[in-house]
Every structure is written in structure tokens, then in C-alpha cells.
Enzyme design. Structure first.
Site, PDB file in Angstrom:
ATOM      1  N   ASN A  10      82.808  59.839  71.178  1.00  0.00           N
ATOM      2  CA  ASN A  10      82.390  59.181  72.185  1.00  0.00           C
ATOM      3  C   ASN A  10      80.911  59.515  72.455  1.00  0.00           C
ATOM      4  O   ASN A  10      80.517  60.542  72.609  1.00  0.00           O
ATOM      5  CB  ASN A  10      83.121  59.953  73.422  1.00  0.00           C
ATOM      6  CG  ASN A  10      82.511  59.306  74.688  1.00  0.00           C
ATOM      7  OD1 ASN A  10      81.969  58.360  75.083  1.00  0.00           O
ATOM      8  ND2 ASN A  10      82.929  60.175  75.645  1.00  0.00           N
ATOM      9  N   TRP A  11      80.250  58.382  72.220  1.00  0.00           N
ATOM     10  CA  TRP A  11      78.481  58.422  72.037  1.00  0.00           C
ATOM     11  C   TRP A  11      78.175  58.646  73.592  1.00  0.00           C
ATOM     12  O   TRP A  11      76.823  58.661  73.597  1.00  0.00           O
ATOM     13  CB  TRP A  11      78.209  57.190  71.598  1.00  0.00           C
ATOM     14  CG  TRP A  11      78.159  57.343  70.127  1.00  0.00           C
ATOM     15  CD1 TRP A  11      78.762  58.516  68.956  1.00  0.00           C
ATOM     16  CD2 TRP A  11      77.709  56.393  68.875  1.00  0.00           C
ATOM     17  NE1 TRP A  11      78.542  58.130  67.951  1.00  0.00           N
ATOM     18  CE2 TRP A  11      78.046  56.779  67.855  1.00  0.00           C
ATOM     19  CE3 TRP A  11      77.125  54.916  69.096  1.00  0.00           C
ATOM     20  CZ2 TRP A  11      77.522  56.240  66.529  1.00  0.00           C
ATOM     21  CZ3 TRP A  11      76.588  54.597  67.998  1.00  0.00           C
ATOM     22  CH2 TRP A  11      77.026  54.940  66.678  1.00  0.00           C
ATOM     23  N   LYS A  12      79.096  58.314  74.617  1.00  0.00           N
ATOM     24  CA  LYS A  12      78.535  58.167  75.952  1.00  0.00           C
ATOM     25  C   LYS A  12      77.299  57.489  76.155  1.00  0.00           C
ATOM     26  O   LYS A  12      77.225  56.154  75.309  1.00  0.00           O
ATOM     27  CB  LYS A  12      78.096  59.778  76.187  1.00  0.00           C
ATOM     28  CG  LYS A  12      79.182  60.693  76.245  1.00  0.00           C
ATOM     29  CD  LYS A  12      79.151  61.972  76.790  1.00  0.00           C
ATOM     30  CE  LYS A  12      80.508  62.899  76.315  1.00  0.00           C
ATOM     31  NZ  LYS A  12      80.635  64.161  76.994  1.00  0.00           N
ATOM     32  N   HIS A  96      87.641  58.863  81.415  1.00  0.00           N
ATOM     33  CA  HIS A  96      87.021  60.301  80.989  1.00  0.00           C
ATOM     34  C   HIS A  96      86.552  60.907  82.217  1.00  0.00           C
ATOM     35  O   HIS A  96      86.229  60.222  83.206  1.00  0.00           O
ATOM     36  CB  HIS A  96      85.558  59.673  80.243  1.00  0.00           C
ATOM     37  CG  HIS A  96      84.813  60.747  79.629  1.00  0.00           C
ATOM     38  ND1 HIS A  96      84.066  61.619  80.160  1.00  0.00           N
ATOM     39  CD2 HIS A  96      85.034  61.280  78.238  1.00  0.00           C
ATOM     40  CE1 HIS A  96      83.507  62.702  79.498  1.00  0.00           C
ATOM     41  NE2 HIS A  96      84.215  62.361  78.222  1.00  0.00           N
ATOM     42  N   GLU A  98      83.604  62.077  83.078  1.00  0.00           N
ATOM     43  CA  GLU A  98      82.579  61.551  83.619  1.00  0.00           C
ATOM     44  C   GLU A  98      82.834  60.520  84.400  1.00  0.00           C
ATOM     45  O   GLU A  98      81.937  60.410  85.642  1.00  0.00           O
ATOM     46  CB  GLU A  98      81.539  61.322  82.481  1.00  0.00           C
ATOM     47  CG  GLU A  98      80.896  62.806  81.810  1.00  0.00           C
ATOM     48  CD  GLU A  98      80.585  62.661  80.407  1.00  0.00           C
ATOM     49  OE1 GLU A  98      80.538  61.886  79.877  1.00  0.00           O
ATOM     50  OE2 GLU A  98      80.713  63.965  79.788  1.00  0.00           O
ATOM     51  N   GLU A 168      90.647  67.134  77.720  1.00  0.00           N
ATOM     52  CA  GLU A 168      89.261  67.407  77.802  1.00  0.00           C
ATOM     53  C   GLU A 168      89.057  68.436  78.923  1.00  0.00           C
ATOM     54  O   GLU A 168      88.924  67.832  80.169  1.00  0.00           O
ATOM     55  CB  GLU A 168      88.418  66.320  77.860  1.00  0.00           C
ATOM     56  CG  GLU A 168      88.491  65.425  76.594  1.00  0.00           C
ATOM     57  CD  GLU A 168      87.259  64.471  76.511  1.00  0.00           C
ATOM     58  OE1 GLU A 168      86.716  64.609  75.352  1.00  0.00           O
ATOM     59  OE2 GLU A 168      86.499  63.900  77.370  1.00  0.00           O
ATOM     60  N   GLY A 174      80.336  69.578  76.815  1.00  0.00           N
ATOM     61  CA  GLY A 174      78.837  69.616  76.723  1.00  0.00           C
ATOM     62  C   GLY A 174      78.384  70.982  76.947  1.00  0.00           C
ATOM     63  O   GLY A 174      77.070  71.284  77.015  1.00  0.00           O
ATOM     64  N   SER A 214      83.320  70.193  73.402  1.00  0.00           N
ATOM     65  CA  SER A 214      82.558  70.978  72.749  1.00  0.00           C
ATOM     66  C   SER A 214      83.179  71.189  71.239  1.00  0.00           C
ATOM     67  O   SER A 214      82.919  72.420  70.485  1.00  0.00           O
ATOM     68  CB  SER A 214      82.131  72.413  73.110  1.00  0.00           C
ATOM     69  OG  SER A 214      81.248  72.233  74.228  1.00  0.00           O
ATOM     70  N   GLY A 235      81.983  64.236  71.475  1.00  0.00           N
ATOM     71  CA  GLY A 235      80.739  64.004  72.140  1.00  0.00           C
ATOM     72  C   GLY A 235      79.491  64.145  71.417  1.00  0.00           C
ATOM     73  O   GLY A 235      79.224  63.661  70.359  1.00  0.00           O
ATOM     74  N   GLY A 236      78.755  65.091  71.823  1.00  0.00           N
ATOM     75  CA  GLY A 236      77.660  65.628  71.146  1.00  0.00           C
ATOM     76  C   GLY A 236      77.608  65.368  69.710  1.00  0.00           C
ATOM     77  O   GLY A 236      76.693  65.112  69.020  1.00  0.00           O
TER      78      GLY A 236
HETATM   79  P1  13P Z   1      81.265  67.110  73.918  1.00  0.00           P
HETATM   80  O1  13P Z   1      81.798  67.095  72.483  1.00  0.00           O
HETATM   81  O2  13P Z   1      79.540  66.818  74.074  1.00  0.00           O
HETATM   82  O3  13P Z   1      81.369  68.639  74.668  1.00  0.00           O
HETATM   83  O4  13P Z   1      81.713  65.902  74.901  1.00  0.00           O
HETATM   84  C1  13P Z   1      83.242  65.931  74.735  1.00  0.00           C
HETATM   85  C2  13P Z   1      83.462  64.612  75.383  1.00  0.00           C
HETATM   86  O5  13P Z   1      83.307  64.464  76.706  1.00  0.00           O
HETATM   87  C3  13P Z   1      84.156  63.527  74.354  1.00  0.00           C
HETATM   88  O6  13P Z   1      84.624  62.709  75.188  1.00  0.00           O
END
Ligand code: 13P
Length: 250
Positions: A10-12, A96, A98, A168, A174, A214, A235-236
Site C-alpha cells: 500500500n503505497w498510500k 483502510h 487512514e 491492521e 507507521g 510496520s 506501507g512504508g
Molecule cells: P506501515 O507498514 O507503514 O506501518 O503501514 C501499514 C499500512 O497501513 C498498510 O496498509
């Protein structure tokens, strides 16, 4: 039947189309011989065509990060399931944290979006998870139950067949704080139990539940070796081709 793991990026809101192209150019050769797991990358919508073009001929699938539940209409800024599908996407992330936190996503809109994605033939990745206050107040189970119950509402097992759920925990996103494999497994069991109530045990046994929060190359193996964990939503650490490839190959 063992469940094939799905490792999802997930590149956000990161990367412009040129950067998406660069990522795939580096990433695709790194996973070219990797057949054990399914891989999907979900870039921002503006990058989809560059990503799909760059992923062509590889086993890396491309998905959206969100969708609207209507097929079309006067919904400025939105994208429908059929648009994602027409672009070449196979997957879509729904609900998600967010989006729940910043964009008014609710359990009800998650349900509408899930129905739309399934109807269109996309593989939905439905995100659930508790925030820190809920965990500290011992409300994790209630929150996960409610999120699943309402997401799965009025959907048949037949329709839901391709659905994937991602657990999640919001406090792990993050932050560098990963849920322990044990803690994640417990949450996954609970989610599987909810899927069994909604769709029957055979469905629940076959349903993939990803862990997100994470996930890094260093902790991927410990998490992925858990019987209950059927992949990751990253994510990251998915923004860098080497790091995401290391997670895929844990
Ligand atoms: P991180 O891997 O950056 O913690 O993000 C997780 C996430 O929200 C994937 O959708």
C-alpha cells in the site's frame, strides 16, 4: 488446503508515475522467480496506468487503494470498481484506517464498497483494526467483531469468495511498533471466527487474513510463519523495491 499468501503493498500517497515505473523496473526482476506467494502493489490512482504498463508480463498484480460504491455518477474525485477493473486492476483496498480516520469512511461505506468490488469481480482487501485507546480499554475484540459484522452484512458466501481481510492495528501503522506474532494471531483467529459466523466454516478456513502495521524485512518471517497469518499489507517498507522484495521472499 494451505492458503496461498498474499503480500500486498500500500503505497498510500507516495510516488509520481515516473517513480512508479522506476519501482517496477527494479522490483519485477527481484521477484521474477518467486512463485510461492501472490504479490500486489496498490499505488495512488494517478500511477495506475504507469504501474500496470510496467508490471505487464510479470506476476505482480496492481490494485487500487479505494473505490466508490456507485458504478458512475456525479461524485467528484471518486473512482468506481468498473473503472479500476477497466484500467487493469485486480485488487482494491477497502476501509483502510487512514480513510476511516481522515475521510469519513464508516462501517456502512465499507460494506457498500465491499459489495461493489465483489460485484465487479475485484479482489477486495478489507481493512479492520483497533486504535490504541480501544486496545488499552480492552475493546479490541468488540471493535473487530463490529467491523467484520458490518462489513460482511448482507453478502453471500458465494459473492464473497475472493475476499481478503487485513488486520491492521492502528497503533502499529507507521509507528515501528509491530504487533507480536502471537497478538496478531489472536486477532486473526477472532476475525476468522466472524467470517465463519457470516459465511460458514469452510469459507472462513479458506479466507486469507493479512497482517499490516510496520511489517519490515526484519520481522516478516516471524509474522508470516504464523499459521493464522496469510500475508502482509505493507506501507512504508513497500516503497523501496529491495525492501519490499525482501518481505515477499521473507
Ligand atoms: P506501515 O507498514 O507503514 O506501518 O503501514 C501499514 C499500512 O497501513 C498498510 O496498509
Amino acid at each position: 488446503m494451505p492458503r496461498t499468501k498474499l503480500i500486498a503493498a500500500n503505497w498510500k500517497m507516495y510516488k509520481i508515475p515516473d517513480q512508479a515505473r522506476d519501482f517496477f523496473q527494479a522490483f519485477v526482476p527481484l521477484v521474477a522467480d518467486h512463485t510461492r506467494d501472490e504479490i500486489v502493489v496498490c499505488p495512488p490512482a494517478i500511477d495506475l496506468s504507469a504501474a500496470l504498463e510496467a508490471a505487464k508480463g510479470s506476476k505482480v498484480a496492481v490494485g487500487g487503494q479505494n473505490l466508490h460504491w456507485e458504478k458512475e455518477g456525479a461524485y467528484t474525485g471518486e473512482i468506481s470498481a468498473s473503472m479500476l477493473l477497466a484500467a487493469g486492476c485486480t485488487h482494491v483496498i477497502i476501509g483502510h484506517s487512514e480513510r476511516r480516520q481522515y475521510f469519513g469512511e464508516t462501517d456502512d461505506t465499507v460494506n457498500l464498497k465491499l459489495k461493489a468490488a465483489l460485484e465487479a469481480g475485484l479482489i477486495p482487501i478489507v481493512c479492520v483494526g483497533e486504535v490504541l485507546e480501544e486496545r488499552e480499554a480492552n475493546l479490541t475484540e468488540d471493535v473487530l467483531r463490529r467491523q467484520c459484522l458490518r462489513a460482511f452484512h448482507a453478502i453471500s458466501a458465494k459473492k464473497a469468495a475472493k475476499m481478503v481481510v487485513a488486520y491492521e492495528p492502528v497503533w502499529a501503522i507507521g509507528t515501528g511498533k509491530t504487533a507480536t506474532p502471537q497478538l496478531a494471531s489472536e486477532a486473526h483467529s477472532l476475525i476468522r471466527g466472524e467470517a465463519a459466523k457470516a459465511f460458514g466454516q469452510p469459507f472462513a478456513d479458506a479466507m486469507r487474513i493479512l497482517y499490516g502495521g510496520s511489517v519490515k524485512p526484519e520481522n516478516a518471517k516471524a509474522l508470516m510463519s504464523q499459521e493464522e497469518i496469510d500475508g502482509a499489507l505493507v506501507g512504508g517498507a513497500s516503497l523501496d523495491p529491495k525492501s519490499f522484495a525482501a518481505i515477499v521472499k521473507y
